[in-house]
Design a protein around this motif. Structure first.
Motif, short mmCIF file in Angstrom:
data_model
loop_
_atom_site.label_atom_id
_atom_site.label_comp_id
_atom_site.label_asym_id
_atom_site.label_seq_id
_atom_site.Cartn_x
_atom_site.Cartn_y
_atom_site.Cartn_z
N ILE A 16 0.86 -1.16 -0.05
CA ILE A 16 0.06 0.03 -0.15
C ILE A 16 0.72 1.21 -0.11
O ILE A 16 0.44 2.34 -0.37
N ASN A 17 2.10 1.32 0.39
CA ASN A 17 3.06 2.19 0.33
C ASN A 17 3.65 2.45 -1.02
O ASN A 17 4.33 3.54 -1.25
N ARG A 18 3.27 1.90 -1.84
CA ARG A 18 3.67 2.14 -3.31
C ARG A 18 3.16 3.40 -3.97
O ARG A 18 1.58 3.54 -3.83
N ILE A 19 3.95 4.15 -4.56
CA ILE A 19 3.29 5.37 -4.79
C ILE A 19 2.75 5.24 -6.36
O ILE A 19 3.29 4.44 -7.30
N ASP A 20 1.72 5.66 -6.71
CA ASP A 20 0.79 5.60 -7.95
C ASP A 20 1.49 6.53 -8.89
O ASP A 20 1.55 7.60 -8.99
N PRO A 21 2.08 5.81 -10.17
CA PRO A 21 2.77 6.29 -10.95
C PRO A 21 1.89 7.33 -11.92
O PRO A 21 2.38 8.16 -12.51
N LEU A 22 0.55 6.92 -12.00
CA LEU A 22 -0.39 7.66 -12.78
C LEU A 22 -0.70 9.11 -12.14
O LEU A 22 -0.87 9.99 -12.81
N ARG A 23 -0.96 9.05 -10.82
CA ARG A 23 -1.20 10.16 -10.20
C ARG A 23 -0.18 10.97 -10.09
O ARG A 23 -0.23 12.19 -9.65
N ASN A 24 1.10 10.58 -10.04
CA ASN A 24 2.25 11.26 -9.99
C ASN A 24 3.12 11.30 -11.33
O ASN A 24 4.72 11.50 -11.10
N ALA A 25 2.55 11.33 -12.11
CA ALA A 25 3.04 11.44 -13.63
C ALA A 25 4.04 12.70 -13.66
O ALA A 25 5.09 12.62 -14.18
N THR A 26 3.38 13.85 -13.05
CA THR A 26 4.14 14.92 -13.42
C THR A 26 5.19 15.16 -12.72
O THR A 26 6.11 15.75 -13.10
N ALA A 27 4.98 14.68 -11.49
CA ALA A 27 6.49 14.79 -10.46
C ALA A 27 7.44 13.80 -11.04
O ALA A 27 8.52 14.35 -11.21
N ASN A 66 15.25 4.98 -14.92
CA ASN A 66 15.33 3.70 -14.15
C ASN A 66 15.08 3.67 -12.42
O ASN A 66 14.33 3.35 -11.59
N GLU A 67 15.89 4.98 -12.07
CA GLU A 67 15.60 5.26 -10.51
C GLU A 67 14.17 5.81 -10.23
O GLU A 67 13.57 5.65 -9.36
N VAL A 68 13.68 6.34 -11.26
CA VAL A 68 12.28 7.10 -11.08
C VAL A 68 11.38 5.90 -11.06
O VAL A 68 10.24 5.89 -10.19
N ARG A 69 11.67 4.61 -11.92
CA ARG A 69 10.80 3.55 -11.82
C ARG A 69 11.08 2.84 -10.53
O ARG A 69 9.94 2.33 -10.05
N GLU A 70 12.01 2.78 -9.92
CA GLU A 70 12.16 2.34 -8.55
C GLU A 70 11.32 2.93 -7.55
O GLU A 70 10.83 2.34 -6.67
N LYS A 71 11.37 4.34 -7.78
CA LYS A 71 10.49 5.15 -6.59
C LYS A 71 9.12 4.82 -6.94
O LYS A 71 8.32 4.80 -5.68
N PHE A 72 8.69 4.53 -8.17
CA PHE A 72 7.19 4.17 -8.13
C PHE A 72 6.78 2.84 -7.82
O PHE A 72 5.97 2.16 -7.97
N GLY A 73 8.01 1.82 -7.56
CA GLY A 73 7.66 0.61 -7.10
C GLY A 73 7.99 -0.40 -8.19
O GLY A 73 7.50 -1.73 -8.25
N ASP A 74 8.29 -0.10 -9.46
CA ASP A 74 8.44 -0.92 -10.57
C ASP A 74 9.92 -1.34 -10.72
O ASP A 74 10.87 -0.81 -10.16
N GLU A 75 10.00 -2.36 -11.54
CA GLU A 75 11.37 -2.75 -11.61
C GLU A 75 12.21 -1.99 -12.70
O GLU A 75 11.69 -1.35 -13.52
N ARG A 76 13.40 -2.04 -12.55
CA ARG A 76 14.56 -1.36 -13.60
C ARG A 76 14.31 -2.34 -14.93
O ARG A 76 14.21 -3.35 -14.98
N VAL A 77 14.64 -1.35 -16.00
CA VAL A 77 14.70 -1.96 -17.23
C VAL A 77 15.92 -1.98 -17.56
O VAL A 77 16.90 -1.17 -17.28
N ASP A 78 16.37 -3.15 -18.47
CA ASP A 78 17.47 -3.64 -18.75
C ASP A 78 18.02 -2.72 -19.99
O ASP A 78 17.96 -3.50 -20.98
N ASP A 79 18.16 -1.65 -20.02
CA ASP A 79 18.56 -0.88 -20.95
C ASP A 79 19.32 0.12 -20.59
O ASP A 79 19.07 1.13 -19.44
#
Length: 390
Positions: free
Chosen positions: A317-328, A341-354
């Motif tokens: 439940i502590n995961r940040i909603d990426p849609l509601r915080n897209a502007t940030a 990739n760091e922003v993805r981690e902030k939103f609780g998503d996995e890093r992309v291997d790129d």
């Protein structure tokens, strides 16, 4: 119950013991009611989390991941396991999880802890349902979490001691509101000799049986007996029920405050829901997740592995909603403070291997910070020309 039984000393002694038992039962009932409502609320929240086993900044789908998120043991799912663990942790102020020979995680129902000043503590008499281990477990062999809220039970016992008495009285009054209560007037009353007393007593008992436990009761009009209805009116009954509901709500509020749960959230009020959820996450959920994550990381990883980026991260439940915080998120990337990739981690998503996702970008044109000035100026010119042509 009619008033004639009160004259008997034997029955009176029985009623005194029943009153003491009722008082204790009411106190326990109120305590369990408030605790169960609040603890189950928190337990369900934690049970819906994902326990990510991180290795080299990526989620590792290993046996440990399966144990923590799918099937901890042969008899329970991960959701049931974590809900029961959190419930027992808060209710008992501690919880012990044993790793069996088949690498299953099981919650101990009872155990004894032997404390040592300079050595690891030892756990003995570890019991799971009807099975008791004959061996002992050292601290590094088990998962042991302490809630550090030892005054919770003591506080509740003192608080609900008075609540129990008041609640029992209010409950009895509320139940009596729907009962028929009346006064019997006999035409030959006044002479309370033994024969008259026994005869009148039997007549009252016969009439009382008609009204007892019957939603609809019919009684004959008996000559020589006048019945006066003394039942409580509906207004008084409604007021008593409202007071009873309010009292139960207040008691739940007291326990919720101890656990850090906003009171309006536990009752389902949606007013100012966003700020309420933020307070619930910060002051109740996150501390519990930190307790659990610290114990998992300490027991499943060596210090060197932890320093190399191997750890367990709890996302729920502590995961940040990426849609509601897209502007940030867009501002973090465009300012060059974080990579994508760091922003993805902030939103609780996995890093992309790129590799491109690990590069830092600046300005609204998303230029790479390692580009030379000439390239940046050319890009800016191209962007301006494109805007004019459009």
């Amino acid at each position: 119950m009619n008033i004639f039984n009160l004259f008997k000393s034997k029955d009176n002694k029985i009623r005194m013991s029943e009153m003491v038992l009722m008082e204790t039962t009411n106190r326990v009932y109120l305590k369990n009611l408030a605790l169960n409502i609040c603890i189950n609320y928190v337990a369900r929240t934690i049970a819906n989390s994902e326990f990510r086993v991180m290795k080299d900044k990526r989620v590792e789908r290993s046996v440990l991941y399966h144990k923590l998120n799918v099937r901890p043991n042969t008899d329970s799912s991960a959701s049931d396991f974590w809900q029961r663990l959190v419930y027992k942790l808060i209710r008992d102020n501690e919880v012990l999880v044993v790793v069996t020979d088949t690498d299953d995680l099981v919650i101990a129902d009872d155990f004894q802890r032997q404390r040592y000043a300079l050595y690891e503590d030892r756990f003995t008499d570890v019991t799971i349902e009807d099975y008791t281990f004959q061996r002992s477990f050292m601290m590094d062999e088990v998962l042991y979490i302490n809630y550090n809220n030892e005054h919770l039970s003591t506080f509740l016992d003192a608080l609900y001691n008075d609540y129990g008495k008041l609640f029992g009285q209010m409950l009895d009054n509320s139940m009596r509101f729907n009962q028929f209560r009346g006064a019997f007037k006999f035409s030959d009353g006044g002479a309370l000799d033994e024969d008259t007393f026994e005869r009148q007593k039997k007549q009252v008992e016969r009439l009382s049986q008609i009204f007892e436990n019957n939603s609809v009761a019919l009684a004959p009009l008996t000559e020589g007996i006048e019945i006066q209805d003394l039942s409580t009116n509906s207004a008084q009954r409604d007021e008593s029920i409202n007071n009873l509901v309010k009292m139960k709500r207040d008691m739940v509020d007291d326990v919720a405050k101890i656990l850090g749960i906003p009171t309006n959230l536990i009752h389902g009020d949606v007013a100012d829901l966003e700020n309420t959820m933020e307070a619930y996450i910060n002051f109740c959920v996150n501390p519990l997740m930190k307790l659990i994550a610290d114990e998992l990381n300490a027991k499943f990883f060596e210090p060197e592995e932890y320093f190399d980026g191997n750890y367990i991260n709890i996302v729920g439940i502590n995961r940040i909603d990426p849609l509601r915080n897209a502007t940030a998120g867009d501002r973090l990337v465009s300012s060059g403070v974080y990579s994508r990739n760091e922003v993805r981690e902030k939103f609780g998503d996995e890093r992309v291997d790129d590799p491109e996702m690990d590069r830092y970008m600046v300005t609204r044109n998303y230029q790479y910070v390692d580009d030379d000035e000439e390239t940046i100026e050319d890009n800016l010119v191209d962007s301006d020309e494109g805007g004019e042509n459009e």
